[in-house]
Design an enzyme around this catalytic site. Structure first.
Site, short mmCIF file in Angstrom:
data_model
loop_
_atom_site.label_atom_id
_atom_site.label_comp_id
_atom_site.label_asym_id
_atom_site.label_seq_id
_atom_site.Cartn_x
_atom_site.Cartn_y
_atom_site.Cartn_z
N HIS A 513 88.93 -65.28 33.94
CA HIS A 513 88.73 -64.51 35.16
C HIS A 513 87.38 -63.79 35.14
O HIS A 513 87.28 -62.65 35.57
CB HIS A 513 89.85 -63.49 35.35
N HIS A 557 94.81 -62.37 39.68
CA HIS A 557 94.02 -63.49 39.20
C HIS A 557 92.90 -63.73 40.21
O HIS A 557 92.98 -63.31 41.36
CB HIS A 557 94.91 -64.71 39.00
#
Length: 577
Positions: A513, A557
């Site tokens: 991420h 996310h």
């Protein structure tokens, strides 16, 4: 999909540098104006025939090959001087073709915290919804008003394996209530639910769908195998302007294309800053060391690197039929599962092997810890600079053994294992992305600086302790955990936070991420590379649009924010045109 066309002209209205998640969205939306010509330059190959992109369970087979950027961090002191592999999709569709397929948007407060006009939580959630076509299921209680139904990205809820149902019971039993579609609504900092996926009818839906299949338009030219070197900058009467892009092909040949309106850099948190740096946009002192002439002295390029640091903790169970290990590691299970996917697009390979997800906060658990209580904080915020509307941690379970490719202790011989994963939000540590050289074929130097701040180590260690307690005390799982996996480990016996610290330092890894390296911010922010319209300060006709623009990562996310940023960027570009 139609064959990838060669460049048909040397000038386009828009050039998109990077055919990844956000880049494909932008190209597809800009091409809705049939009078506009759009060029997409993608370093990797076309993904149409890459089976492991379209088969959700084949995701990890794309790593450590030509379909991966093969980026590895520098050794990082906070994780025992380990280097961490930061795999990224290197093909049309980018990381949307290798990620966890998870539609976990975060909470609206995350985007409100950016304090950037046009980027509120409400606005970002609308853009994320615009990208999707949601397909509900009878058993799933969807928040229908928060989903989208007209986008190229097809999404659906995930049918849980038995182990995930038991983990859900334990989460609820231990005080984390069920809010089934909470990861779509953006209103719940404490709860568990079902994370919808970018999967439909056994196939992964990717950003490439925005410019291929039914969305292929004649005014888009896609050039794969073309690594962007730099943006060509020209002095004009109105100042410095992006006038084109230079690139290098796989055979070593180079080329340059011109642009009429705008260049959009959309190459991700690792590669977008390196394109700017090679173009002469960055810290002057750093560029001069590499022999690059500085065009715009912007010290924030490549700084502010963030990630969601993550720890997998595996457990063994003797109960058969709870995990999906038998479908992947026992006997001919994998061959049978592959045939089932090939023939019917069903089975374990038709989805991603993560189960129930949860958010929680740490205020109560750390209220007596001196580091937590004595750390400075803003009014209404905790030491991690989060409000009570934002979670500190995310938990989820795997539905079989596995995760990043370093986990190779496969439970064969009828063994069964699963993980509880703990992910830390809003880590205080920041890293950097920099150039090794001016050669575009050299990988960047990436230093994530994981767990450098003591608060990060404290919060992640406490999170692993908390997740362990949930498994061992919760009514769904307390009777089915045999012990740690691999069996020689003993982490299931840890009760003190201090016991978890060595484990976390040795096992903490990336959640893929990465973001923040071309930060959007106000004019007085010394690290802000972009304004609120994603325009590179000091250059006309140049924007960056991907997760590198995020001032702070979301509590979730980054897939859906990447889609939202792409949608928002396209609207900004159209409005200025």
């Amino acid at each position: 999909m139609a064959a990838i066309r060669e460049l048909e002209t040397d000038i386009y209205d828009y050039i998109v540098c990077g055919g990844g998640t956000a880049g494909c969205v932008i190209a597809g939306r800009l091409a809705e104006d049939l009078n506009a010509t759009v060029l997409v330059l993608e370093a990797g190959q076309d993904s149409a025939d890459l089976e492991n992109v379209h088969m959700p369970g084949g995701w990890s087979n794309n790593f450590d090959s030509v379909t991966d950027w093969n980026i590895i961090t520098e050794p990082m002191q906070g994780v025992n001087n380990r280097q961490v592999k930061c795999s990224r999709g290197r093909f049309l569709g980018g990381c949307s073709g290798v990620n966890g397929t998870l539609c976990i948007r975060g909470v609206k407060q995350d985007y409100d915290d950016w304090e950037m006009q046009g980027w509120s939580g409400d606005e970002m959630f609308k853009y994320m919804a615009k990208a999707e076509t949601f397909h509900g299921k009878d058993w799933f209680q969807a928040s229908k008003k928060d989903h989208g139904y007209n986008g190229p990205l097809h999404t659906e809820p995930h049918e849980l394996a038995p182990i995930s149902e038991l983990v859900k019971q334990s989460l609820i039993d231990q005080g984390i209530p069920l809010h089934e579609d909470m990861f779509t609504t953006g209103e719940t900092p404490l709860g568990c639910g079902n994370a919808t996926r970018t999967v439909h009818q056994g196939l992964r839906s990717t950003a490439a769908d925005f410019i291929t299949q039914g969305y292929r338009r004649d005014n888009i030219t896609i050039k794969t195998g073309a690594t962007v070197n730099k943006v060509v900058l020209s002095d004009t009467s109105e100042g410095l302007r992006a006038s084109g892009v230079s690139f290098i092909l796989e055979n070593g040949e180079t080329g340059t294309v011109k642009v009429r309106k705008e260049v959009i850099v959309s190459a991700g948190a690792y590669c977008s800053p390196t394109i700017l740096l090679r173009s002469g946009i960055g810290a002057k002192s750093e560029l001069e060391k590499l022999g690059i002439s500085c065009k715009v002295d912007t010290p924030g390029v490549g700084k502010n690197l963030m990630d969601h640091v993550l720890a997998f903790v595996f457990y063994e169970t003797e109960r058969e039929g709870l995990t999906n290990d038998y479908l992947a590691y026992h006997g001919d299970g994998l061959a049978s599962s592959y045939k089932l996917w090939k023939d019917q697009k069903t089975g374990v390979l038709s989805t991603f092997p993560f189960g129930t997800f949860a958010y929680t906060r740490l205020d109560e658990r750390l209220k007596d810890d001196p580091l937590w209580t004595n750390s400075p904080r803003r009014a209404g915020r905790d030491p991690m600079d989060l409000t009570s509307k934002q979670p500190n941690l995310e938990f989820w379970n795997t539905e079989l053994y596995g995760g990043p490719k370093q986990y190779t202790d496969f439970p064969i011989n009828k063994k069964h294992a699963f993980a509880m994963c703990t992910l830390l939000f809003n880590a205080k540590s920041r890293g950097t992305v920099s150039l090794k050289s001016a050669d575009p074929m050299d990988s960047p130097i990436v230093d994530h600086n994981y767990l450098a701040d003591p608060l990060d180590l404290l919060a992640l260690s406490e999170g692993c302790r908390y997740a362990n307690e949930i498994l061992l005390k919760g009514k769904g799982t307390k009777d089915i955990v045999k012990g740690s996996w691999p069996p020689e480990l003993t982490h299931h016996t840890y009760t003190a936070r201090e016991q978890w610290v060595p484990y976390v330092k040795q096992h903490a890894t990336t959640c893929y991420h990465a973001g923040g390296t071309c930060k959007m911010g106000k004019a007085d922010d010394p690290l802000a590379v972009l304004d609120e319209k994603l325009r590179v300060r000091g250059v006309k006709g140049l924007r960056v649009a991907d997760v590198s623009v995020m001032p702070v990562l979301n509590s979730g996310h980054t897939q859906m924010p990447a889609y939202g940023i792409g949608e928002k960027a396209a609207d900004l570009i159209k409005a200025d045109a």
